[in-house]
Design a protein around this motif. Structure first.
Motif: not given
Length: 229
Positions: A167-188, A221-226
């Motif tokens: 985090e000190k070097f600007g690295v952000e971790k993302f990907g949580e259960k329940g958030e909207d699927f976004d193909p630009t940042k999620h790999d289904a 890398r996520v599993v998507v509920a459709s």
């Protein structure tokens, strides 16, 4: 017969100096007469070609004189303009020239500094990306341990330090259960139908994603509920 008087005879003879002066005058008159023209003759007339050549020569001479006069006039005008400046005016002129040169150099330096900063930031990000990419397998293992087993306090403290360091070097971790699927940042990796889902959402995070600013280093890398059709 009268007596001959020698003294009177000698006095009547002409003086030799007078005779030599008269002879010189006569010789000069003769020379003038021989050099004089033999009659009244008309002076020779010049041809039209000769007149044209003379007029052209005169015109060229006038043009040269004018051009020389203009050049001399400009040079004199520049010299006069410099000479008319007072010492204070000359100092102000030199100060304005130095100020203009300084401003030009300052603008060039600012542009160089901005380019150097951009290059430095780019190299810095490349270094961070290289380190993060090398540590991704270990970070994924830490996330699996957190999710599926209990972590002791010491191991948890080490994992938190690693997260804060990135985090000190600007690295952000993302990907949580329940958030909207976004193909630009999620790999289904899997889509599963869900009767309760109204839109595609993240059901399970297999591997977290990482980014620096707007640049995605690795998609989550996520599993998507459709929703069911």
């Amino acid at each position: 017969m009268s007596d001959f008087n020698k003294d009177e005879y000698l006095n009547d003879l002409p003086d030799m100096d007078d005779l030599s002066g008269q002879a010189a005058k006569a010789a000069a008159s003769a020379d003038k007469g021989s050099n004089a023209p033999a009659g009244d003759s008309a002076p020779a007339q010049e041809t039209p070609a000769a007149d044209a050549a003379k007029s052209q020569d005169n015109g060229d001479a006038s043009a040269d004189a004018k051009s020389d006069g203009k050049a001399d006039g400009k040079a004199d005008g520049a010299d006069k303009s410099d000479n008319t400046l007072t010492p204070l005016g000359q100092a102000k002129k030199e100060a304005a020239e130095y100020l203009e040169a300084l401003q030009r150099e300052r603008a060039e330096f600012i542009n160089f500094r901005n380019r150097a900063q951009k290059e430095q930031e780019r190299f810095r990000q490349h270094g961070i990306i290289d380190v993060l990419t090398a540590l991704l397998p270990a970070l994924d293992d830490i996330d699996r341990i957190r999710e599926h087993s209990e972590m002791d306090d010491s191991f948890k403290a080490v994992a938190n330090k690693i997260d804060k360091a990135f985090e000190k070097f600007g690295v952000e971790k993302f990907g949580e259960k329940g958030e909207d699927f976004d193909p630009t940042k999620h790999d289904a990796i899997l889509h599963k139908p869900d009767p309760n889902a109204e839109k595609e959402t993240v059901d399970t995070v297999v591997e977290a994603g990482y980014r620096i600013g707007d640049r995605v280093i690795r998609a989550a890398r996520v599993v998507v509920a459709s929703p069911q059709s």
